[in-house]
Scaffold this motif. Structure first.
Motif, PDB file in Angstrom:
ATOM      1  N   CYS A  53      57.491  47.983   5.797  1.00 26.24           N
ATOM      2  CA  CYS A  53      56.932  48.772   5.112  1.00 26.24           C
ATOM      3  C   CYS A  53      56.857  48.673   3.446  1.00 26.24           C
ATOM      4  O   CYS A  53      55.794  48.520   2.719  1.00 26.24           O
ATOM      5  CB  CYS A  53      56.629  50.181   5.435  1.00 26.24           C
ATOM      6  SG  CYS A  53      55.929  50.364   7.150  1.00 26.24           S
ATOM      7  N   CYS A  63      55.791  52.256  -0.478  1.00 28.15           N
ATOM      8  CA  CYS A  63      55.474  52.901   0.682  1.00 28.15           C
ATOM      9  C   CYS A  63      55.910  54.214   0.636  1.00 28.15           C
ATOM     10  O   CYS A  63      56.943  54.548  -0.199  1.00 28.15           O
ATOM     11  CB  CYS A  63      56.559  52.288   1.804  1.00 28.15           C
ATOM     12  SG  CYS A  63      56.718  53.006   3.486  1.00 28.15           S
ATOM     13  N   CYS A 132      52.142  51.093   8.042  1.00 28.23           N
ATOM     14  CA  CYS A 132      52.608  51.656   6.980  1.00 28.23           C
ATOM     15  C   CYS A 132      51.836  52.329   6.040  1.00 28.23           C
ATOM     16  O   CYS A 132      51.022  52.308   5.754  1.00 28.23           O
ATOM     17  CB  CYS A 132      53.014  50.296   5.990  1.00 28.23           C
ATOM     18  SG  CYS A 132      53.978  49.026   6.949  1.00 28.23           S
TER      19      CYS A 132
END
Length: 140
Positions: A53, A63, A132
């Protein structure tokens, strides 16, 4: 088209009810938007196979480690936002969850992780696509 009469403020003069009647709906709409909008909104993106992510969200302000789903219902909403419809869903439990193989989905990460471990950095094999929580909906 809209005529407002000037109001001269005075300690003895009551607030103009015409203006008050017009301002009330606008104020209530504004207040409801503030309450309904989460302060830490994220955009859920389905990453490429094997990608973590951090990489998936790099062009979207990174993220968010604080946005992982805490229920299957939250996960299904995130998966839908990312464009994925899961044929089946299970708890998962891997560091790279929430994820999918393209059909089946795992939503819950591990029960315990060290404080130094970040879920955003975890990745699966090339057949694993992570969901994500990116900090922005627009690529930089």
């Amino acid at each position: 088209w809209l005529k407002l009469k000037p109001v001269v403020p005075s300690c003895t003069q009551p607030f103009d009810t015409e203006i008050s009647a017009m301002a009330r709906p606008v104020f209530l709409l504004f207040l409801s938007l503030l309450i309904a909008t989460p302060s830490a909104a994220v955009t859920w993106i389905k990453g490429a196979g094997g990608a973590n992510c951090d990489l998936t969200c790099a062009a979207r302000s990174g993220c968010s480690e604080d946005a992982w789903p805490s229920s299957e219902e939250e996960f299904l909403t995130a998966a839908k936002e990312a464009g994925q419809e899961c044929v089946g869903t299970q708890a998962g439990g891997a560091k790279y969850d929430p994820s999918t193989d393209g059909r089946y989905c795992g939503w819950s990460g591990p029960d315990h992780m060290d404080d130094s471990e970040k879920r955003c950095a975890a990745s699966g094999d090339s057949g694993t696509y992570r969901f994500c929580p990116c900090n922005s909906d627009k690529e930089l």
